[in-house]
Design a protein around this motif. Structure first.
Motif, PDB file in Angstrom:
ATOM      1  N   VAL A   1     -10.002  -3.541   9.825  1.00  0.00           N
ATOM      2  CA  VAL A   1      -9.320  -4.065   8.645  1.00  0.00           C
ATOM      3  C   VAL A   1      -7.861  -4.432   8.901  1.00  0.00           C
ATOM      4  O   VAL A   1      -7.258  -5.176   8.118  1.00  0.00           O
ATOM      5  CB  VAL A   1      -9.381  -3.063   7.465  1.00  0.00           C
ATOM      6  N   ASN A   2      -7.265  -3.933   9.986  1.00  0.00           N
ATOM      7  CA  ASN A   2      -5.881  -4.274  10.286  1.00  0.00           C
ATOM      8  C   ASN A   2      -5.588  -3.944  11.742  1.00  0.00           C
ATOM      9  O   ASN A   2      -6.345  -3.210  12.385  1.00  0.00           O
ATOM     10  CB  ASN A   2      -4.912  -3.524   9.364  1.00  0.00           C
ATOM     11  N   PHE A   3      -4.487  -4.462  12.264  1.00  0.00           N
ATOM     12  CA  PHE A   3      -4.177  -4.257  13.673  1.00  0.00           C
ATOM     13  C   PHE A   3      -2.692  -4.508  13.907  1.00  0.00           C
ATOM     14  O   PHE A   3      -1.980  -5.065  13.066  1.00  0.00           O
ATOM     15  CB  PHE A   3      -4.985  -5.230  14.547  1.00  0.00           C
TER      16      PHE A   3
ATOM     17  N   GLY B   1      -6.579  -4.169  -1.214  1.00  0.00           N
ATOM     18  CA  GLY B   1      -7.797  -3.838  -1.946  1.00  0.00           C
ATOM     19  C   GLY B   1      -8.854  -3.115  -1.149  1.00  0.00           C
ATOM     20  O   GLY B   1     -10.003  -3.032  -1.588  1.00  0.00           O
ATOM     21  N   VAL B   2      -8.509  -2.584   0.021  1.00  0.00           N
ATOM     22  CA  VAL B   2      -9.474  -1.824   0.827  1.00  0.00           C
ATOM     23  C   VAL B   2      -9.492  -0.383   0.315  1.00  0.00           C
ATOM     24  O   VAL B   2      -8.473   0.305   0.398  1.00  0.00           O
ATOM     25  CB  VAL B   2      -9.104  -1.848   2.321  1.00  0.00           C
TER      26      VAL B   2
ATOM     27  N   ILE C   1      -1.874   1.031   7.132  1.00  0.00           N
ATOM     28  CA  ILE C   1      -2.676   1.651   6.070  1.00  0.00           C
ATOM     29  C   ILE C   1      -2.188   1.204   4.698  1.00  0.00           C
ATOM     30  O   ILE C   1      -2.988   0.856   3.818  1.00  0.00           O
ATOM     31  CB  ILE C   1      -2.626   3.181   6.199  1.00  0.00           C
ATOM     32  N   ASN C   2      -0.880   1.195   4.518  1.00  0.00           N
ATOM     33  CA  ASN C   2      -0.305   0.784   3.234  1.00  0.00           C
ATOM     34  C   ASN C   2      -0.652  -0.664   2.917  1.00  0.00           C
ATOM     35  O   ASN C   2      -0.990  -1.010   1.778  1.00  0.00           O
ATOM     36  CB  ASN C   2       1.211   0.975   3.280  1.00  0.00           C
ATOM     37  N   GLN C   3      -0.610  -1.535   3.919  1.00  0.00           N
ATOM     38  CA  GLN C   3      -0.955  -2.938   3.720  1.00  0.00           C
ATOM     39  C   GLN C   3      -2.425  -3.093   3.354  1.00  0.00           C
ATOM     40  O   GLN C   3      -2.782  -3.906   2.491  1.00  0.00           O
ATOM     41  CB  GLN C   3      -0.637  -3.740   4.979  1.00  0.00           C
TER      42      GLN C   3
END
Length: 453
Positions: free
Chosen positions: A165-167, A218-219, A211-213
């Protein structure tokens, strides 16, 4: 005739690939996400067209320089889009994952504990001395410094499906370890500048930012799983401020103390104290207790669980979480999910060429990683479709029993496997998990991707 038949099969396969990618991009609404991630190219070529072509390149196992060009644009155009520092690739991946999760929501049991999983992997670039922000990074497997980056990844799991979901592509803040060229910009007013400054900050701080992003995109999640590299009272406290409960493995450090019955112990001292007491060892774990952790004057409860390898008194793991209501069995079971991110790294590198990028610019590499992660999201979605029996018409909504979560005994086996890492390599175990993942994919997908030699 055989050549003709082979050509026909190849054309059919290419058409099936395009159809599969087109269905996926329409499902997640990729075309509508362009403006949200600051794509401002003034031409008829859309971001969705570029990403769809890049996904087909991943399936064909080609580099950007040897890939077949699209009928609508050149390969140079695709590289220019990847190198565009204005595009927010992190936000794009977050939005894609959030959309997929919303589609999966009807078949996810409400009692299921949704969790983020954090880990990093080595992105080796041994022959790219001029690549922007290239650095000497420490390889924890080989125990030596190598040339490349650390690929920090945030994933999401419901116990069945894992989605990146993010990187963040991490470099170094030490000038002595910097090998490649300096960042072309450090202007914090631009996305490119903030991305480069992020690469030189502490990995734990960047983890909280990712995590905050993801939460703002909406995750949904209530837990964060991580290994001993990220575990500290500070991390537990910062996650608690975001409304999340951390769950990780504690290092056996003599520098961190916890309060237990009004006395301070390091984690080894706590184990020795419990072992010397009259507390009986359990069948699947040794001891479990609630301690008080501290960070900058703030105190909060932490539940610790000691898990040992059978037949060994000195080899044990220590799991901890701020969710003290969880039973030791549930803590072990939850932590067992962390293995899913290792499967993602193995799949992305071996089948999708995650660490095979030849792009020199830092922005381009971030774009390449984002497109690789989106391609994996497609694979995860197809695996879910192929595994889940509830995809036949109305049965998808009527039969709303979710797929079973990892069993407790499987999680325990995973922990024992981690203990074995102290003495032996786990390459065979990862390969076995990866093989199981590939077998569950549809036959079409299995034909499209081939392992990297």
């Amino acid at each position: 005739m055989p050549v003709t038949m082979k050509s026909i099969e190849q054309i059919d396969q290419q058409n099936e690939t395009k159809s599969l990618i087109s269905s996926f991009t329409n499902l997640i609404g990729l075309a509508k996400l362009a403006k949200k991630v600051n794509f401002k190219r003034k031409s008829s070529i859309s971001l969705s067209m570029i990403i769809s072509w890049l996904m087909s390149v991943h399936f064909a196992r080609h580099s950007l320089y040897r890939a077949n060009k699209d009928d609508n644009f050149s390969i140079r155009t695709a590289r220019n889009v990847l190198n565009d520092g204005r595009i927010n690739w992190q936000k794009l991946l977050c939005l894609v994952a959030a959309k997929l999760i919303s589609i999966l929501k009807p078949v996810i049991d409400k009692r299921r504990r949704l969790a983020f999983i954090v880990d990093d992997t080595l992105m080796s670039r041994a022959f790219s001395k001029k690549t922007e922000l290239l650095a000497k990074v420490y390889d924890h497997d080989k125990h030596e410094f190598l040339t490349g980056y650390r690929g920090l990844t945030l994933g999401w799991s419901d116990g069945n499906t894992f989605l990146p979901v993010n990187f963040a592509l991490m470099s170094t803040k030490k000038k002595s370890n910097l090998i490649g060229s300096k960042p072309i910009t450090t202007d914090e007013r631009s996305i490119a500048g903030r991305r480069r400054l992020q690469a030189k900050r502490q990995m734990n701080d960047v983890t909280v930012e990712l995590i905050n992003q993801a939460l703002k995109s909406g995750v949904p999640a209530k837990y964060v799983l991580f290994d001993s590299w990220f575990t500290s009272p500070r991390m537990f406290w910062l996650l608690k401020q975001l409304g999340l409960d951390g769950l990780g493995m504690i290092k056996k450090s003599s520098k961190v103390y916890y309060s237990y019955r009004h006395r301070l112990y390091d984690i080894k001292g706590l184990y020795d104290h419990l072992a010397a007491s009259k507390i009986c060892k359990k069948n699947h774990y040794l001891y479990s207790s609630v301690v008080i952790a501290q960070y900058q004057g703030h105190e909060f409860p932490l539940k610790v669980v000691f898990v040992s390898k059978r037949g060994s008194k000195s080899n044990y793991l220590v799991l901890a979480t701020t969710k003290i209501a969880l039973t030791p069995q549930q803590i072990i079971q939850m932590y067992g999910r962390r293995w899913e991110i290792e499967t993602y790294f193995k799949t992305a590198k071996q089948y999708l060429g995650l660490n095979k990028s030849q792009i020199q610019s830092y922005d381009g590499q971030c774009g390449y990683i984002a497109c690789t992660a989106i391609t994996y999201d497609l694979l995860a979605w197809q695996e879910r479709q192929n595994t889940d029996d509830k995809t036949m018409g109305d049965l998808f909504f009527i039969m709303n029993e979710s797929l079973p979560e990892m069993k407790f005994i499987d999680a325990l086996v995973y922990l024992i496997t981690e203990l074995k890492q102290i003495e032996s390599d786990t390459k065979d175990e990862i390969n076995e998990v990866l093989t199981n993942f590939m077998v569950n994919l549809p036959t079409l997908i299995q034909k499209l991707i081939k392992p990297i030699v």
